[in-house]
Motif scaffolding. Structure first.
Motif, mmCIF file in Angstrom:
data_model
loop_
_atom_site.group_PDB
_atom_site.id
_atom_site.type_symbol
_atom_site.label_atom_id
_atom_site.label_comp_id
_atom_site.label_asym_id
_atom_site.label_seq_id
_atom_site.Cartn_x
_atom_site.Cartn_y
_atom_site.Cartn_z
ATOM 1 N N VAL A 269 6.025 -0.067 -14.551
ATOM 2 C CA VAL A 269 4.901 0.841 -14.758
ATOM 3 C C VAL A 269 4.798 1.778 -13.561
ATOM 4 O O VAL A 269 4.744 1.319 -12.410
ATOM 5 C CB VAL A 269 3.578 0.049 -14.907
ATOM 6 N N THR A 270 4.765 3.074 -13.828
ATOM 7 C CA THR A 270 4.514 4.064 -12.779
ATOM 8 C C THR A 270 3.037 4.432 -12.847
ATOM 9 O O THR A 270 2.491 4.660 -13.924
ATOM 10 C CB THR A 270 5.396 5.312 -12.977
ATOM 11 N N LEU A 271 2.403 4.472 -11.673
ATOM 12 C CA LEU A 271 0.968 4.744 -11.565
ATOM 13 C C LEU A 271 0.717 6.212 -11.239
ATOM 14 O O LEU A 271 1.581 6.894 -10.697
ATOM 15 C CB LEU A 271 0.365 3.873 -10.461
ATOM 16 N N THR A 272 -0.492 6.676 -11.532
ATOM 17 C CA THR A 272 -0.849 8.065 -11.247
ATOM 18 C C THR A 272 -1.130 8.303 -9.774
ATOM 19 O O THR A 272 -0.988 9.433 -9.293
ATOM 20 C CB THR A 272 -2.083 8.497 -12.056
ATOM 21 N N THR A 273 -1.525 7.254 -9.049
ATOM 22 C CA THR A 273 -1.829 7.376 -7.617
ATOM 23 C C THR A 273 -1.288 6.152 -6.877
ATOM 24 O O THR A 273 -1.132 5.087 -7.470
ATOM 25 C CB THR A 273 -3.355 7.476 -7.364
ATOM 26 N N ALA B 212 0.864 -1.181 0.000
ATOM 27 C CA ALA B 212 0.000 0.000 0.000
ATOM 28 C C ALA B 212 0.899 1.229 0.000
ATOM 29 O O ALA B 212 1.886 1.290 0.738
ATOM 30 C CB ALA B 212 -0.905 -0.009 1.225
ATOM 31 N N GLY B 213 0.584 2.184 -0.851
ATOM 32 C CA GLY B 213 1.394 3.399 -0.957
ATOM 33 C C GLY B 213 2.378 3.379 -2.112
ATOM 34 O O GLY B 213 2.878 4.436 -2.523
ATOM 35 N N ASP B 214 2.678 2.208 -2.657
ATOM 36 C CA ASP B 214 3.600 2.122 -3.793
ATOM 37 C C ASP B 214 2.961 2.721 -5.045
ATOM 38 O O ASP B 214 1.747 2.644 -5.238
ATOM 39 C CB ASP B 214 3.991 0.672 -4.082
ATOM 40 N N THR B 215 3.793 3.271 -5.910
ATOM 41 C CA THR B 215 3.316 3.829 -7.172
ATOM 42 C C THR B 215 4.019 3.211 -8.379
ATOM 43 O O THR B 215 3.803 3.646 -9.506
ATOM 44 C CB THR B 215 3.522 5.352 -7.219
ATOM 45 N N VAL B 216 4.827 2.188 -8.145
ATOM 46 C CA VAL B 216 5.542 1.527 -9.237
ATOM 47 C C VAL B 216 5.279 0.029 -9.182
ATOM 48 O O VAL B 216 5.392 -0.591 -8.117
ATOM 49 C CB VAL B 216 7.061 1.801 -9.154
ATOM 50 N N LEU B 217 4.918 -0.534 -10.340
ATOM 51 C CA LEU B 217 4.751 -1.986 -10.488
ATOM 52 C C LEU B 217 5.843 -2.501 -11.405
ATOM 53 O O LEU B 217 6.128 -1.883 -12.440
ATOM 54 C CB LEU B 217 3.408 -2.324 -11.158
ATOM 55 N N ASP C 23 2.573 -3.029 -23.352
ATOM 56 C CA ASP C 23 2.590 -1.826 -24.190
ATOM 57 C C ASP C 23 1.602 -0.789 -23.666
ATOM 58 O O ASP C 23 0.980 -0.062 -24.432
ATOM 59 C CB ASP C 23 2.294 -2.172 -25.649
ATOM 60 N N PHE C 24 1.471 -0.706 -22.349
ATOM 61 C CA PHE C 24 0.538 0.237 -21.728
ATOM 62 C C PHE C 24 0.923 1.673 -22.081
ATOM 63 O O PHE C 24 2.097 2.008 -22.182
ATOM 64 C CB PHE C 24 0.535 0.082 -20.209
ATOM 65 N N ARG C 25 -0.107 2.501 -22.213
ATOM 66 C CA ARG C 25 0.098 3.919 -22.548
ATOM 67 C C ARG C 25 -0.346 4.792 -21.361
ATOM 68 O O ARG C 25 -1.227 4.404 -20.600
ATOM 69 C CB ARG C 25 -0.706 4.282 -23.781
ATOM 70 N N VAL D 57 -2.164 4.270 -15.578
ATOM 71 C CA VAL D 57 -0.753 4.343 -15.943
ATOM 72 C C VAL D 57 -0.334 5.793 -16.078
ATOM 73 O O VAL D 57 -0.969 6.569 -16.795
ATOM 74 C CB VAL D 57 -0.508 3.598 -17.274
ATOM 75 N N GLN D 58 0.751 6.140 -15.399
ATOM 76 C CA GLN D 58 1.388 7.443 -15.617
ATOM 77 C C GLN D 58 2.438 7.312 -16.707
ATOM 78 O O GLN D 58 2.519 8.136 -17.611
ATOM 79 C CB GLN D 58 2.022 7.953 -14.334
ATOM 80 N N SER D 59 3.266 6.232 -16.589
ATOM 81 C CA SER D 59 4.312 6.032 -17.590
ATOM 82 C C SER D 59 4.762 4.574 -17.588
ATOM 83 O O SER D 59 4.547 3.838 -16.624
ATOM 84 C CB SER D 59 5.508 6.943 -17.320
#
Length: 92
Positions: free
Chosen positions: A71-75, A10-15, A22-24, A61-63
């Motif tokens: 994958v970096t998440l927006t939240t 919980a609290g992580d923003t990176v997977l 090929d997520f955008r 997905v943020q990036s």
């Protein structure tokens, strides 16, 4: 469809994922629950109607890194999601 390569808290923003993707940016994903409340389990597995308090999360997905797996998440995530890997006896 892929799996996380490492447990996230919980609290992580990176997977980090097991497979290339090929997520955008802005794409919506679902990370499924890896834990369930004990109140939904009896000796034969899940009981009753599907619970509404599973820890599934809708994420965005943020990036995506150049390795195509990070994958970096927006939240931040709200729950812990456990990564497991099982190799069958035949090596598959």
């Amino acid at each position: 469809w892929t799996r996380i390569a490492r447990t996230v808290e919980a609290g992580d923003t990176v997977l980090v994922l097991q497979d290339d993707v090929d997520f955008r940016p802005g794409e919506e994903l679902l990370i499924t629950a890896t834990e369930t409340s004990h109140k939904h389990v009896d000796g034969n597995g899940l009981m009753g109607a599907p619970p509404v308090d599973f820890q599934n999360e809708r994420i965005f997905v943020q990036s995506l890194a150049s390795d195509m797996r990070t994958v970096t998440l927006t939240t931040p995530l709200l729950h812990r999601h456990i990564s497991t890997n099982f190799t069958r006896p035949d090596g598959e």
